[in-house]
Scaffold this active site. Sequence first.
Site, short mmCIF file in Angstrom:
data_model
loop_
_atom_site.label_atom_id
_atom_site.label_comp_id
_atom_site.label_asym_id
_atom_site.label_seq_id
_atom_site.Cartn_x
_atom_site.Cartn_y
_atom_site.Cartn_z
N CYS A 5 68.57 21.01 -13.35
CA CYS A 5 67.48 21.09 -12.39
C CYS A 5 67.13 22.55 -12.10
O CYS A 5 66.63 23.26 -12.96
CB CYS A 5 67.84 20.32 -11.12
SG CYS A 5 66.42 19.89 -10.09
N HIS B 110 69.87 14.65 -13.11
CA HIS B 110 71.08 14.58 -12.30
C HIS B 110 71.88 13.33 -12.66
O HIS B 110 71.31 12.31 -13.04
CB HIS B 110 70.72 14.52 -10.81
CG HIS B 110 70.07 15.75 -10.29
ND1 HIS B 110 70.74 16.94 -10.12
CD2 HIS B 110 68.78 15.99 -9.91
CE1 HIS B 110 69.91 17.85 -9.64
NE2 HIS B 110 68.72 17.31 -9.51
#
Length: 339
Positions: free
Chosen positions: A181, A279
Amino acid sequence: MGFAEEADVPVIIIADIDRGGVFAHLYGTLALLSQSEQDRVKGFVINRFRGDISLLESGLDWLEEKTGKPVIGVLPYLHGFDLEAEDAITASQNLDDQHVVNVVVPVFTRISNHTDFDALRLNPSINLRYVGKGERIDNADLVILPGSKSVRSDLDYLRSQGWDKDLQRHLRYGGKVIGICGGYQMLGSLIHDPNGVEGAPGSSEGLGLLNVETTLTNQKALLNSKGTIAIEGRSAVVEGYEIHVGVSKVSEKQPINLTHGKSDGAISECNQILGTYLHGLFDNTDALELIFDWAGAKVTGESHQAKKEEAINRIADAIEEHMKLDLLWPELNINGRTN
């Protein structure tokens, strides 16, 4: 309580007996509430109790008499499992004597989604080390840059700690790097924030380790994703979620192919650096084994999701056994098990 008032929902006051002063906590908390707030309190729950419940009964009777509210339950102290922490980073581990791989995660000032690393922390073959302010990134086989709530600011922090130089040294010695991310965005060449989404409008030079350019946007990506990861001719199924602002333009190989992903990720030509928005990457057993094989270590993946489900079910069983759920939902007769 402000939320409860606004949403018009009932409230249970829960106290941790392990901290002491549980009756003062419960009685005092109720007494400090306004009348309208007190009216929506359905009762009390005492959590993390150890010992003989009969020794507590006189106190329970006193609390009900003084407040006019029922004690809905006394939950036992449960141990022997791990669940994700909402805010604090958990660093406790249970390593094998023969752990096979060292992983380092630098802790940014605005680190996010640290639960990405629980599957690594709980694997006895992996020595996971968090590195904080004033510490060095060293003695690592794999370095993982985590997510961030403010990528450009944390990129500045990374450089202020000298971690950019540590990463360069780590790569010179053949180590591997993963960015997730915000960490993925940092690995790229440029991060643009034309609208001032995370602060003053402008652009920041990335670490230049991936041929990726990111533009932060006002709209946040929030979605579940699944697909495959392919490294060095092998592949594995991956599943997780994305939550980020920014769109990344990728000019590298893309090892992760997601059905709904905004940007599938990238891997460098030198095969040492990988980035992704996904994630929960390490929660996938086969993917974890594949990634650590790429990092030069044979690690047996364990089903992190199965462990979480087992822990949640243990808590649910304890709640059903030790709480008077019919006081909350009398129409369902839950404890009577007729529904």
